[in-house]
Structures are given as structure tokens and as C-alpha cells.
Design an enzyme around this catalytic site. Sequence first.
Site, mmCIF file in Angstrom:
data_model
loop_
_atom_site.group_PDB
_atom_site.id
_atom_site.type_symbol
_atom_site.label_atom_id
_atom_site.label_comp_id
_atom_site.label_asym_id
_atom_site.label_seq_id
_atom_site.Cartn_x
_atom_site.Cartn_y
_atom_site.Cartn_z
ATOM 1 N N HIS A 30 0.843 -1.609 -0.042
ATOM 2 C CA HIS A 30 0.125 0.192 0.075
ATOM 3 C C HIS A 30 1.375 1.048 -0.308
ATOM 4 O O HIS A 30 2.295 1.357 0.205
ATOM 5 C CB HIS A 30 -1.209 0.019 1.099
ATOM 6 N N ASP A 55 -0.488 4.633 1.028
ATOM 7 C CA ASP A 55 -0.431 5.004 1.904
ATOM 8 C C ASP A 55 0.199 5.092 3.344
ATOM 9 O O ASP A 55 0.959 3.672 3.197
ATOM 10 C CB ASP A 55 -1.966 5.265 2.439
ATOM 11 N N ASP A 75 6.584 0.874 7.523
ATOM 12 C CA ASP A 75 5.023 0.293 6.978
ATOM 13 C C ASP A 75 4.023 1.640 5.795
ATOM 14 O O ASP A 75 3.701 2.797 6.285
ATOM 15 C CB ASP A 75 4.266 0.826 8.088
ATOM 16 N N GLU A 103 -5.021 1.586 2.795
ATOM 17 C CA GLU A 103 -4.970 0.528 3.519
ATOM 18 C C GLU A 103 -4.927 0.563 5.112
ATOM 19 O O GLU A 103 -5.478 0.185 6.299
ATOM 20 C CB GLU A 103 -3.344 -0.095 3.580
ATOM 21 N N GLU A 104 -3.995 1.663 5.574
ATOM 22 C CA GLU A 104 -4.098 2.053 6.390
ATOM 23 C C GLU A 104 -5.274 2.571 7.602
ATOM 24 O O GLU A 104 -5.869 2.940 8.894
ATOM 25 C CB GLU A 104 -3.398 3.794 7.192
ATOM 26 N N GLU A 147 3.740 -6.622 4.318
ATOM 27 C CA GLU A 147 3.934 -6.515 4.476
ATOM 28 C C GLU A 147 5.322 -6.180 5.794
ATOM 29 O O GLU A 147 5.624 -7.158 6.090
ATOM 30 C CB GLU A 147 2.780 -6.474 6.231
ATOM 31 N N HIS A 200 4.173 2.474 12.840
ATOM 32 C CA HIS A 200 3.344 3.970 13.439
ATOM 33 C C HIS A 200 3.910 4.262 15.209
ATOM 34 O O HIS A 200 3.076 4.851 15.520
ATOM 35 C CB HIS A 200 2.142 3.556 14.416
#
Length: 374
Positions: free
Chosen positions: A69, A71, A101, A133-134, A161, A347
Site C-alpha cells: 500500500h 498510504d 510500513d 490500507e491504513e 507488510e 506507527h
Amino acid sequence: MDVFDILDRLVAFPTVAGRPNGDIAGWIKTYLAEHRVQVTVLPGPEGDRSNLFATIGPADVPGYILSGHMDVVPASEPQWSSSPFALRKEGERLYGRGTTDMKGFLAAALAAVPALTGLRLAGPIHLAFSYDEEVGCRGVPHLIARLPELCAKPLGVIVGEPSGMRAVRGHKGKAAARVIVNGRSGHSSRPDLGLNAVHAMAYVLSAAVSEAERLTHGPFDAAFEPPYSSLQAGVVAGGHQVNIIPGTCTLDLEARAIPGVDPASLLAPVKARAEALAADGFRIEWRPMSAYPALSLPQDTALAALLGELTGDAPLAAVSYGTEAGLYQAAGLDAIICGPGDIDRAHKPNEYILASELTACQRVIEALGVRCAA
């Protein structure tokens, strides 16, 4: 461009989930076009975000999808030591939002393109890059729906991932929802004239707590930590000040389900308790926020064996986080997780990936290409 140059360019795009992604999608398309790779841009229904799909090799025979992904989560934390959207190198560490990520995987896949295009691939390698995705895997379902017109049914999907380049066969499914209780505001001295939404939400919250406790008693799947499905209330908001009857209260909650359990079904008792408040004059809104199914790839599949050979390690049974892999499996495709970096760095402020992790990922992708050329 090497993998580090590519990562530098990707991190510079502040592709926070829920925002337009035309800049990063356009850059990736241009890069692939320079290597004579045809790219299909797949706009989502939002109108300002797109998925990308590209094929190296013959599209009409089965091959493999490399899925990632574009994003990232927001980077507003004050603890960042440098700009989160400018790659910073410090020894082996490469800092920036999305390095782990999961723009690191995108960079490794793109860096492998020159080697892949130089092979005479008998089976194709596809790049499937998604958006949003997030915020609940919102973009990839639109991409998956278009796969039959884009390529022959793939042999497998590798979702990059962060897993320390150790393949992973399973993860839990997830469903999240927001419940809004609307009552009637007023002066706190006359509670008889109002409908206190915070008080009413207490019954909904109690139902969520009871369900969370019930789930700890099973069913169980020893591959996971914890080995049972879970439910939690994550955010509660309501009221303005103590002498005003709160007219609205909001609760965000999520359920994470072991394979074989529908995550949305775990929220059903909480939804029923909320809707029962209508009998007391409250107006209830139930808003699903996100959902994706669990992943459970059998140990004896060809895809698991392939990733074990490419990485040199037997695939792990499961991880605690969720990915788009469950959606690919639900669409009838074998899917597995394998990507560079450590999920514990994601994150967070000062997110980073190691240079050696990027190069290791690129080597595995290029080794996959050699398999597809055999």
C-alpha cells in the site's frame, strides 16, 4: 536509481491515508514506464485516489502478485527528530514515515524491476499497489475486483507488510464501527427534561465489556496471541461541560477475530444493545468503519513452500496485526505476508528501516524472478 534513492522519493510524498495520492501514483507510473513496464491506474470511487497494477512478463499465464500500500499513517507526533517526510540516514537506519510500513517494500519491489525486466519471465510478476490500507483496507477491494481483466489467476500473492522477511501464513480478521447515541441536551438542573446520551452510552459500553470478557473463554486458536478473538472500546467522546446534559455521545470499537469467526458478528451484541436505546427515545447511528477477513494459509501450500525456500526460513503460523492478505484469500487467491522491517517500529515517531533489510527484500524479489524465468 537504487533502492535507497527510490525510498527517498517515496517517503517524500506525504501520502497520509484518506488524502489524494495522485503524486506518488504518478511518480511510480513514470518510473515503471522508463523500464518499459505497462501500468494500469485504477481510480477509486473517491475520485482522488487510485490503485496501481503493473505486469512484468506475460499477463495471460499464472504468476505472482507483489502487494503493498502507498498510504501511511499521520506523522503529527512532536517526538520526531527530523522531518517525517524527508528520509534521514543514520548508520544502518533510514528514518521517515512509511519506511517500514510499508514504502520500504515498495522501494525494494521497484528497485528489483530492472533485474526482472532483464529476465525472460515464463510466468509474470505483478505489482499491486493500493491506497487507504491504513484506514481499513478501503482501496484494495476495488483492485481485487479488477484482477480478472488484468491478468490470469495468480499462483499467489505476497503482501509485503513488515515481517522481518519471515513469511507469515495467518492473521486475525477485524471489524470496527462507530456508534452515536443522540439524546436531548438541556440544563443539568432539569435532567427530567433531557436525555443524557453519556448515561445511555454506559449501557452500550457495558455490553462491549461483557462481550470482551466472554470472548476470552474461546473458541481458541493457539497460533495467535492472545489465542482468542477480542473486542475493545477504543474511543468514547461526549458532553461539553458538567452543567449541560450531553445530547450526543460517540463510541468507537473494534473486534479482532481468529480464522473461522466473522469479525462483524462479534460486534452484533453491542449493536443490538445500542439499538435497544431507541425504546427510551434516543436516536442511534451505527456506522461501520472498516472490515477485513482473517488470513489462514495452510502450511502445505505451494506458496508457503516457495517463500520458505526463497527466505531460508519456514513460514510463521501467524502475527497479531492485520493486512490486505485476508482480502486476497477471500477472493480465492493464496496469500502470504513477507516484507522488510519490524512491525514494532511502525506507527511511531522516528519510524525506521535498516538498509540491510531493504537489500535483503530486493534479493528475495529478484530470486522470485529467477524462479519465474526457469
